[in-house]
Design a protein around this motif. Structure first.
Motif, mmCIF file in Angstrom:
data_model
loop_
_atom_site.group_PDB
_atom_site.id
_atom_site.type_symbol
_atom_site.label_atom_id
_atom_site.label_comp_id
_atom_site.label_asym_id
_atom_site.label_seq_id
_atom_site.Cartn_x
_atom_site.Cartn_y
_atom_site.Cartn_z
ATOM 1 N N TYR A 26 -10.656 6.532 2.252
ATOM 2 C CA TYR A 26 -9.914 5.166 1.764
ATOM 3 C C TYR A 26 -8.047 5.414 1.705
ATOM 4 C CZ TYR A 26 -14.965 4.951 -0.013
ATOM 5 O OH TYR A 26 -16.326 5.314 -0.313
ATOM 6 N N ASN A 27 -7.563 4.126 2.562
ATOM 7 C CA ASN A 27 -6.507 4.053 2.710
ATOM 8 C C ASN A 27 -6.035 3.398 1.892
ATOM 9 O OD1 ASN A 27 -3.795 3.543 3.747
ATOM 10 N ND2 ASN A 27 -4.986 3.006 4.966
ATOM 11 N N GLY A 28 -5.282 3.330 0.556
ATOM 12 C CA GLY A 28 -4.656 3.159 -0.761
ATOM 13 C C GLY A 28 -3.432 2.349 -0.093
ATOM 14 N N ARG A 29 -2.586 2.554 0.988
ATOM 15 C CA ARG A 29 -1.116 2.209 1.355
ATOM 16 C C ARG A 29 -0.884 1.218 0.827
ATOM 17 N NH1 ARG A 29 0.564 0.472 6.082
ATOM 18 N NH2 ARG A 29 -1.346 1.140 7.019
ATOM 19 N N HIS A 30 -0.226 0.591 0.676
ATOM 20 C CA HIS A 30 0.669 -1.099 0.264
ATOM 21 C C HIS A 30 2.571 -0.810 -0.115
ATOM 22 C CE1 HIS A 30 -0.336 1.397 -3.756
ATOM 23 N NE2 HIS A 30 1.077 0.793 -4.025
ATOM 24 N N ALA A 31 2.736 -1.720 0.260
ATOM 25 C CA ALA A 31 3.802 -2.223 0.527
ATOM 26 C C ALA A 31 4.809 -2.972 -1.127
ATOM 27 C CB ALA A 31 4.098 -3.150 1.187
ATOM 28 N N PRO A 32 5.617 -2.390 -1.541
ATOM 29 C CA PRO A 32 6.369 -2.637 -3.464
ATOM 30 C C PRO A 32 5.655 -4.380 -3.419
ATOM 31 C CG PRO A 32 7.790 -1.719 -1.887
ATOM 32 C CD PRO A 32 6.791 -2.023 -1.087
ATOM 33 N N GLY A 33 5.037 -4.320 -4.023
ATOM 34 C CA GLY A 33 4.364 -5.601 -5.116
ATOM 35 C C GLY A 33 3.191 -5.713 -4.654
ATOM 36 N N GLU A 34 2.738 -5.702 -3.607
ATOM 37 C CA GLU A 34 0.914 -5.145 -3.033
ATOM 38 C C GLU A 34 0.382 -4.445 -3.946
ATOM 39 O OE1 GLU A 34 1.460 -6.418 1.528
ATOM 40 O OE2 GLU A 34 0.983 -4.109 1.197
ATOM 41 N N HIS A 35 -0.999 -4.745 -4.477
ATOM 42 C CA HIS A 35 -2.000 -3.869 -5.133
ATOM 43 C C HIS A 35 -3.259 -4.086 -3.970
ATOM 44 C CE1 HIS A 35 -3.064 -7.576 -6.874
ATOM 45 N NE2 HIS A 35 -4.413 -7.135 -7.018
ATOM 46 N N VAL A 36 -4.247 -3.008 -4.508
ATOM 47 C CA VAL A 36 -5.521 -2.621 -4.343
ATOM 48 C C VAL A 36 -6.671 -3.124 -4.977
ATOM 49 C CG1 VAL A 36 -6.956 -0.741 -3.236
ATOM 50 C CG2 VAL A 36 -4.173 -0.855 -2.713
ATOM 51 N N ARG A 37 -7.263 -4.477 -5.246
ATOM 52 C CA ARG A 37 -8.338 -4.163 -5.651
ATOM 53 C C ARG A 37 -9.549 -2.272 -5.491
ATOM 54 N NH1 ARG A 37 -8.203 -9.083 -7.929
ATOM 55 N NH2 ARG A 37 -5.436 -9.470 -7.781
ATOM 56 N N VAL A 38 -10.171 -2.076 -6.105
ATOM 57 C CA VAL A 38 -11.206 -1.291 -5.673
ATOM 58 C C VAL A 38 -12.685 -1.182 -5.895
ATOM 59 C CG1 VAL A 38 -11.417 1.554 -5.779
ATOM 60 C CG2 VAL A 38 -9.292 0.548 -5.902
ATOM 61 N N PHE A 39 -13.787 -1.381 -6.133
ATOM 62 C CA PHE A 39 -15.003 -1.522 -6.557
ATOM 63 C C PHE A 39 -16.093 -0.264 -5.986
ATOM 64 C CE2 PHE A 39 -13.047 -5.185 -4.388
ATOM 65 C CZ PHE A 39 -12.634 -6.422 -5.617
ATOM 66 N N PRO A 40 -16.191 0.189 -7.082
ATOM 67 C CA PRO A 40 -17.055 2.070 -7.062
ATOM 68 C C PRO A 40 -18.179 1.273 -6.813
ATOM 69 C CG PRO A 40 -15.432 1.520 -9.172
ATOM 70 C CD PRO A 40 -14.753 0.165 -8.070
#
Length: 323
Positions: free
Chosen positions: A192-206
Motif C-alpha cells: 500500500y502506497n500512502g505517499r501524499h503531498a502536503p495538504g493531501e490525505h489518504v482514505r483507508v478502507f480495511p
C-alpha cells in the motif's frame, strides 16, 4: 483474495457455520481469519506509515467492526487512533447511545463534527428534502484539516455501491478532499502506497474486500455487540419512495403519508431522513445471516435514499470529499 478464502473454506466441509446450516453458504473460520488478517495488516500499516490517523466511527455495524479489528490489532497497547464522527443531528438515538457506550467502555478519544452547528452558524443550509447526509462533507473536511489527519479510516466496502467498488484500499484525496479515479494506485501483493503531498490525505478502507455477509459472519464469530435496530423490532414507520422511514424532527412524515407500526430492522444506518428499514422477523445474528444470504439487493440499494438521487450520486459526492 477469494481464492485463498475458498481454499480455506474447503477445510471445513460439512462443518456447521454461524447459521447452523453448513453447505456452500458457510464462511469457515479459516476464511474469516484471512479477512481479519488482511484488515489487521492494513491497520498496522496505517499506524506505521502515517502521523495522525483517525477512524470514522458512527456506531454503525461496519465502523463497529473496524474498531473491533483495530482494538485486536494493537492489543494490549491502547488504540493509537482518535475517533471522529460527523453527526448530522438526525441520527438514530439507539445508534448514538451505542456509540457513546463503546467510547466509554474502551476509554477512547472521540471528536464530533456537528452538521447542526454549521447550519446554526449559517455555513450550511438545510436541503428542501430534509436529508442531511450530503451536508456531512464540509464538516468532515474541516475536521480532517483541524486535526491535521493524514489518514482517515472508514468501514466502506466494495460490495456496497459501484463507486465504492472503484476505490483502492488506500485512496488518495487531494488538498480539497476530492477523489479522482484516475489517481488510483496499484496495490499488488498487498503493498500500500500512502505517499501524499502536503495538504493531501489518504482514505483507508480495511473492509474493502469484505461483503455484508462476511461482516455478519464475523460479528457472529466475535460476538460483536450492535445497536438493537439491526435486529427485528416493532417500530413506528411510514412509506416513502418504496422504503419504511422513521418519523422525526427531520421532516417526516409529510401530508398524506400514513404512520403505522411494523416489525422491521435496518440493514445499514445513516441519517434518519434517508435510511429505510426492511420488513423482517430476524431477531438474532443467525437469523440475519440467513436473511442476507437469500437477499438479491445490496444493503444500500435497498434502503438508502441518498444513493437514489442519480445514477452517479455516490461518485459525485466522493468527488466533492464525501467518504
Amino acid at each position: 483474495m477469494r481464492a485463498v478464502g475458498e481454499e480455506g473454506a474447503s477445510t471445513a466441509t460439512g462443518a456447521a457455520g454461524p447459521d447452523g446450516t453448513g453447505g456452500p453458504s458457510v464462511r469457515s473460520l479459516a476464511y474469516l481469519d484471512v479477512l481479519e488478517s488482511e484488515s489487521v495488516h492494513i491497520l498496522r500499516e496505517v499506524a506505521g506509515e502515517f502521523e495522525r490517523p483517525v477512524i470514522l466511527f458512527s456506531g454503525g455495524k461496519d465502523s463497529i467492526v473496524v474498531l473491533h479489528l483495530a482494538l485486536k490489532a494493537f492489543a494490549p497497547a491502547p488504540l493509537p487512533f482518535e475517533l471522529l464522527h460527523v453527526d448530522t443531528g438526525h441520527n438514530f438515538p439507539e445508534v448514538m447511545d451505542h456509540r457513546d457506550r463503546t467510547v466509554a467502555v474502551h476509554r477512547l478519544r472521540l471528536r464530533v463534527a456537528s452538521v447542526q452547528r454549521y447550519i446554526d452558524e449559517g455555513k450550511l443550509r438545510e436541503r428542501p428534502d430534509g436529508t442531511r447526509n450530503p451536508l456531512q462533507t464540509v464538516p468532515l473536511l474541516d475536521a480532517i484539516a483541524a486535526g491535521r489527519h493524514d489518514a482517515v479510516l472508514g468501514g466502506a466496502r466494495r460490495d456496497e455501491e459501484k463507486a465504492r467498488a472503484k476505490e483502492r484500499v488506500f485512496s488518495l484525496r487531494d488538498d480539497f478532499g476530492a477523489w479522482d479515479p484516475r489517481r488510483q494506485r496499484p496495490e499488488l501483493w498487498e503493498l500500500y502506497n500512502g505517499r501524499h503531498a502536503p495538504g493531501e490525505h489518504v482514505r483507508v478502507f480495511p473492509l474493502s474486500n469484505w461483503t455484508e455477509l462476511d461482516v455478519w459472519h464475523y460479528i457472529a464469530r466475535e460476538k460483536v455487540e450492535l445497536p438493537d435496530i439491526y435486529f427485528a423490532h416493532e417500530r413506528t414507520v411510514f412509506r416513502r419512495d418504496g422504503m419504511w422511514l422513521s418519523p422525526g424532527e427531520w421532516g417526516g412524515p409529510r401530508k398524506g403519508e400514513t404512520v403505522e407500526r411494523r416489525t422491521v430492522r435496518f440493514r445499514t444506518v445513516g441519517d434518519m431522513s434517508c435510511t429505510g428499514a426492511v420488513d423482517s422477523d430476524a431477531r438474532t445474528v443467525e437469523q440475519v445471516i440467513a436473511e442476507i444470504a437469500a437477499s438479491r439487493l445490496t444493503e444500500r440499494g435497498a434502503t438508502r435514499a441518498d444513493d437514489r438521487m442519480s445514477e452517479a450520486a455516490m461518485e459525485d459526492r466522493k468527488r466533492e470529499g464525501y467518504f
